[in-house]
Design an enzyme around this catalytic site. Structure first.
Site, short mmCIF file in Angstrom:
data_model
loop_
_atom_site.label_atom_id
_atom_site.label_comp_id
_atom_site.label_asym_id
_atom_site.label_seq_id
_atom_site.Cartn_x
_atom_site.Cartn_y
_atom_site.Cartn_z
CG HIS A 21 58.65 38.17 34.63
ND1 HIS A 21 58.72 38.68 35.91
CD2 HIS A 21 57.35 37.78 34.46
CE1 HIS A 21 57.52 38.61 36.48
NE2 HIS A 21 56.68 38.06 35.62
CE LYS A 166 50.87 35.73 39.50
NZ LYS A 166 49.56 35.82 38.82
CE LYS A 168 53.95 33.85 36.68
NZ LYS A 168 52.47 33.90 36.56
CG ASP A 197 50.47 31.86 38.48
OD1 ASP A 197 50.01 30.71 38.31
OD2 ASP A 197 50.26 32.80 37.68
CD GLU A 223 47.57 33.27 39.48
OE1 GLU A 223 47.93 34.05 40.41
OE2 GLU A 223 47.52 33.62 38.28
CG ASP A 248 45.40 32.98 35.49
OD1 ASP A 248 44.54 33.48 34.73
OD2 ASP A 248 46.59 33.34 35.44
CE LYS A 272 45.80 36.62 34.14
NZ LYS A 272 46.85 35.62 33.94
CD GLU A 326 48.15 38.86 37.92
OE1 GLU A 326 48.83 38.20 38.72
OE2 GLU A 326 47.63 38.35 36.90
C1 MUC Z 1 49.73 34.71 35.00
O1 MUC Z 1 49.63 33.52 34.70
O2 MUC Z 1 49.16 35.06 36.02
C2 MUC Z 1 50.67 37.55 35.74
C3 MUC Z 1 51.73 38.01 36.46
C4 MUC Z 1 52.89 37.43 35.92
O3 MUC Z 1 54.03 37.59 36.29
O4 MUC Z 1 52.53 36.64 34.91
C5 MUC Z 1 51.17 36.80 34.64
C6 MUC Z 1 50.46 35.66 34.09
MG MG Z 2 48.39 33.12 36.56
#
Ligand code: MUC
Ligand code: MG
Length: 373
Positions: A21, A166, A168, A197, A223, A248, A272, A326
């Site tokens: 991941h 989402k 990354k 994000d 994000e 975030d 969170k 999420e």
């Molecule tokens: C984040 O920064 O949002 C949430 C989903 C993911 O894959 O990482 C987290 C952390």
């Molecule tokens: Mg995030």
């Protein structure tokens, strides 16, 4: 006589992820959870979880610091205290220990779980009652490989497990990231919404360039594109672009929410429990955000089932999550340490039924995955 907190045990639990991941600051092959078992004088046990991402890569608390700071500093503040005085115990932790929001969240969760079991109520009921019992859950595509991410997205859609995605980004040069995101959005078309994000990886100039291209590609939400401390920059980006910004890392609790709102931030906020020191603090931020018209998003630090369930009980009490949630953490892991996993279906997850969190540990699996030293 009211029950008191009798003992607090913390366990480091390592579970492998189903695939690498990749985030801007780390690549995860394993998730480490700190599981709290809080025993009370009336024989009840409350469960909690404190989890972060990539050791110290994501934030200032690591799994080892969470465990050590609970054992050394926080547990002694709670032991012998009345189990049902959750607000007072929260204040006591905050008075004597600065920061360490994830450790506090694990303990607050364990107090709420035990109190729910004591009263025969779910944690959501303790928090005023659920407004929804099925919560939408997106999936994060983060294998690092465009074709693999597209395959994964179609699989999730076909299974009706997730309908929004989402991505990354932020580890690669901005043009490569934009090409990767645009290819995935083009492949999915109108079947699914796609958001990104950046996890603070860009400076403001790079963000302006990247967001302009992502907006053109049809991306739904951006994000945390820049440094968490740059509130003014986040406000400027929200004003500049049509595509909404999601704060975030910039917003942990109601105080941060107030500061962003005072600057005129018009985007959305990721709630969170780990950032806010527990479900109660996360709901305080939610209340402030709703008051000033910021959209809500149910966020995760990729907790396992215990922490995910705690967050779900809190999010379920909200009238609306404009950006969904999420809460997929358990699905990223190859196994679980609970007797009955969460029920993911129809593009979301069912709120576990109470009392407390509605979660029971599988003792054999817990023993198997717990760190021995
Ligand atoms: C984040 O920064 O949002 C949430 C989903 C993911 O894959 O990482 C987290 C952390
Ligand atoms: Mg995030």
């Amino acid at each position: 006589m009211s029950a008191v907190v009798e003992s607090i045990e913390t366990l480091l639990v390592d579970l492998p992820t189903i695939r690498p991941h990749k985030l801007s600051m780390t690549t995860m092959a394993c998730q480490t959870m700190v599981i709290v078992r809080m025993r009370h004088s009336d024989g009840l046990e409350g469960l909690g979880e404190g989890t972060t991402i990539g050791g110290l890569a994501y934030g200032p608390e690591s799994p080892e610091s969470i465990k050590c700071n609970i054992d050394t500093y926080l547990a002694p503040l709670l032991i012998g205290q009345p189990s049902n005085s959750i607000n007072a115990l929260r204040a006591r932790m905050n008075r004597h220990v600065r920061g360490n929001a994830i450790a506090k969240s694990a303990l607050e969760t364990a107090l709420l779980d035990a109190q729910g079991k004591r009263l025969g109520l779910s944690v959501a009921e303790l928090l005023g009652g659920a407004r929804q019992t099925h919560l939408p859950v997106l999936w994060t595509l983060a294998s690092g490989d465009t074709a693999r991410d597209i395959d994964e997205a179609f699989q999730r859609l076909d299974e009706r497990r997730h309908g929004d995605f989402k991505l990354k980004i932020g580890a690669r040069p901005v043009d490569e990231d934009v090409a990767h995101v645009a290819a995935i959005k083009a492949a999915l078309g109108d079947r699914a919404s796609v958001r990104v994000d950046v996890n603070q990886a860009w400076d403001e100039g790079t963000a302006v360039r990247g967001i302009a291209a992502l907006q053109d590609a049809g991306i739904a939400l951006i994000e945390q594109p820049i440094d968490a401390r740059n509130h003014a920059g986040l406000v400027r980006l929200a004003e500049r672009f049509r595509v909404p910004m999601l704060a975030d890392e910039a917003v942990a609790d109601a105080r941060d929410g107030y500061e962003l709102a005072a600057r005129g931030f018009s985007g959305a906020v990721a709630l969170k429990i780990a950032k806010a020191g527990g479900p109660l603090g996360a709901l305080e931020l939610a209340g402030l955000a709703r008051t000033v018209g910021m959209g809500l998003y149910g966020g995760t630090l990729l907790e396992g089932t215990v922490g995910t369930a705690a967050a779900l009980h809190a999010w379920a009490t909200l009238p609306e999550l404009a950006w969904g949630s999420e809460m997929f953490g358990p699905l990223l892991l190859t196994d679980d340490i609970v007797a009955e996993p969460l029920d993911y279906r129809d593009f979301g997850v069912a709120l576990p039924a109470g009392p407390g969190l509605g979660i029971t540990l599988d003792e054999d699996k817990l023993a198997h995955y717990s760190r021995k030293h």
